[in-house]
Design a protein around this motif. Structure first.
Motif, PDB file in Angstrom:
ATOM      1  N   VAL A 163       0.835  -1.212   0.000  1.00 45.06           N
ATOM      2  CA  VAL A 163       0.000   0.000   0.000  1.00 45.06           C
ATOM      3  C   VAL A 163       0.870   1.262   0.000  1.00 45.06           C
ATOM      4  O   VAL A 163       0.470   2.306   0.512  1.00 45.06           O
ATOM      5  CB  VAL A 163      -0.977   0.014   1.207  1.00 45.06           C
ATOM      6  N   GLU A 166       1.405   4.127   2.978  1.00 45.41           N
ATOM      7  CA  GLU A 166       0.242   4.243   3.860  1.00 45.41           C
ATOM      8  C   GLU A 166       0.472   3.716   5.274  1.00 45.41           C
ATOM      9  O   GLU A 166      -0.096   4.225   6.229  1.00 45.41           O
ATOM     10  CB  GLU A 166      -0.958   3.516   3.246  1.00 45.41           C
ATOM     11  N   ASN A 185      -2.569   3.370   9.739  1.00 52.30           N
ATOM     12  CA  ASN A 185      -2.307   3.879   8.392  1.00 52.30           C
ATOM     13  C   ASN A 185      -2.648   5.362   8.298  1.00 52.30           C
ATOM     14  O   ASN A 185      -3.311   5.919   9.179  1.00 52.30           O
ATOM     15  CB  ASN A 185      -3.078   3.083   7.335  1.00 52.30           C
ATOM     16  N   THR A 187      -4.367   7.279   5.896  1.00 51.67           N
ATOM     17  CA  THR A 187      -5.566   7.855   5.293  1.00 51.67           C
ATOM     18  C   THR A 187      -6.780   6.994   5.572  1.00 51.67           C
ATOM     19  O   THR A 187      -7.035   6.003   4.870  1.00 51.67           O
ATOM     20  CB  THR A 187      -5.384   8.010   3.768  1.00 51.67           C
ATOM     21  N   SER A 189      -9.841   7.663   5.079  1.00 53.65           N
ATOM     22  CA  SER A 189     -10.890   7.802   4.069  1.00 53.65           C
ATOM     23  C   SER A 189     -10.641   6.967   2.816  1.00 53.65           C
ATOM     24  O   SER A 189     -11.524   6.835   1.968  1.00 53.65           O
ATOM     25  CB  SER A 189     -11.034   9.282   3.663  1.00 53.65           C
ATOM     26  N   ASP A 190      -9.457   6.382   2.691  1.00 53.55           N
ATOM     27  CA  ASP A 190      -9.123   5.565   1.528  1.00 53.55           C
ATOM     28  C   ASP A 190      -9.623   4.140   1.775  1.00 53.55           C
ATOM     29  O   ASP A 190      -8.923   3.306   2.336  1.00 53.55           O
ATOM     30  CB  ASP A 190      -7.610   5.585   1.294  1.00 53.55           C
ATOM     31  N   VAL A 191     -10.840   3.885   1.320  1.00 52.88           N
ATOM     32  CA  VAL A 191     -11.497   2.608   1.611  1.00 52.88           C
ATOM     33  C   VAL A 191     -10.758   1.433   0.979  1.00 52.88           C
ATOM     34  O   VAL A 191     -10.607   0.374   1.599  1.00 52.88           O
ATOM     35  CB  VAL A 191     -12.959   2.645   1.116  1.00 52.88           C
ATOM     36  N   ALA A 192     -10.291   1.603  -0.244  1.00 55.82           N
ATOM     37  CA  ALA A 192      -9.598   0.510  -0.930  1.00 55.82           C
ATOM     38  C   ALA A 192      -8.316   0.124  -0.195  1.00 55.82           C
ATOM     39  O   ALA A 192      -7.998  -1.063  -0.041  1.00 55.82           O
ATOM     40  CB  ALA A 192      -9.280   0.912  -2.372  1.00 55.82           C
ATOM     41  N   THR A 193      -7.583   1.138   0.281  1.00 60.64           N
ATOM     42  CA  THR A 193      -6.332   0.865   0.989  1.00 60.64           C
ATOM     43  C   THR A 193      -6.595   0.197   2.331  1.00 60.64           C
ATOM     44  O   THR A 193      -5.916  -0.769   2.699  1.00 60.64           O
ATOM     45  CB  THR A 193      -5.550   2.168   1.201  1.00 60.64           C
ATOM     46  N   THR A 194      -7.559   0.692   3.078  1.00 59.47           N
ATOM     47  CA  THR A 194      -7.858   0.088   4.379  1.00 59.47           C
ATOM     48  C   THR A 194      -8.335  -1.354   4.210  1.00 59.47           C
ATOM     49  O   THR A 194      -8.038  -2.221   5.045  1.00 59.47           O
ATOM     50  CB  THR A 194      -8.902   0.903   5.158  1.00 59.47           C
ATOM     51  N   THR A 217     -11.051   5.244  13.265  1.00 56.11           N
ATOM     52  CA  THR A 217     -10.265   6.424  12.905  1.00 56.11           C
ATOM     53  C   THR A 217      -9.686   7.046  14.164  1.00 56.11           C
ATOM     54  O   THR A 217     -10.259   6.933  15.252  1.00 56.11           O
ATOM     55  CB  THR A 217     -11.120   7.465  12.171  1.00 56.11           C
TER      56      THR A 217
END
Length: 225
Positions: A163, A166, A185, A187, A189-194, A217
């Motif tokens: 990632v 991140e 991590n 970000t 708000s980054d759904v794909a990364t989380t 968060t």
């Protein structure tokens, strides 16, 4: 036995939190990098030197230790003061040199934590790199934490999460009835990364699909104080 090792951590933290002796260096070689604040004070840490024969990691890391006071939640200031820098490393060899002298998480006393974060990022919500981020939380029954922690940090150092920048760091927390592992991590708000971090975390920890995982968060965590 745990108390003896924890005392050695505190001694090691004291030794690593200053600047190396200048007598052995010429002024031309005194390149000092700005380290993260320790105990509410900015300190200067020397750059991490790597032998040409060592295997350099993609990022340099710092290992921190903390022990929480029982009872009421501590303030940000007291939390900061409880953080002790154990050591830093930037190569595979330096990591194993540090790790081989550490007590395993399962041998720590209750309410203690290890924090493994990239150099320059302090394991606090208020750090600039963490302010917009969050963490995956995995709660483990007793007896699993040492193996899971080792699997996690090896995956993190080996860039298995895929990632980019991140990942900020990881935390292992020893508690009375369970142990907790978290991955922080940048970000939230980054759904794909989380989601990718979650799936990789489940894989490297060998967690069943039914295992409980929670994403929180740092903003929400601060609101609960």
């Amino acid at each position: 036995m745990s108390n003896k090792y924890e005392t050695s951590y505190r001694l090691k933290a004291t030794e690593d939190s200053g600047v190396e002796d200048d007598d052995s260096q010429s002024k031309d070689n005194q390149k000092i990098e700005k380290g993260p604040p320790v105990n509410n004070a900015k300190i200067l840490l020397p750059p991490i030197e790597i032998n040409p024969n060592e295997h350099k990691l993609q990022y340099a890391y710092a290992l921190w230790y903390s022990r929480r006071s029982l009872g009421k939640q501590t303030s940000i200031q007291s939390y900061d003061q409880n953080l002790k820098l154990v050591g830093r490393f930037a190569s595979v060899e330096q990591f194993w040199g540090l790790y081989s002298h550490l007590v395993r998480p399962s041998e720590l006393t209750v309410h203690t934590d290890f924090h493994l974060f990239k150099v320059g990022i302090k394991p606090m919500w208020e750090d600039e790199a963490n302010q917009k981020g969050g963490k995956w939380i995995v709660r483990l029954r007793k007896g699993l934490v040492s193996r899971c922690w080792e699997n996690l940090i090896l995956a993190m150092l080996g860039e298995q999460f895929m990632v980019g920048e991140e990942i900020c760091g990881a935390v292992v927390s020893i508690r009375f009835q369970e142990d907790i592992i978290c991955v922080w991590n940048k970000t939230a708000s980054d759904v794909a990364t989380t989601a990718r971090i979650r799936d990789t975390l489940r894989r490297v920890l060998h967690l069943p699909t039914s295992a409980s995982m929670e994403y929180k968060t740092h903003t929400d965590s601060m609101k609960r104080l």
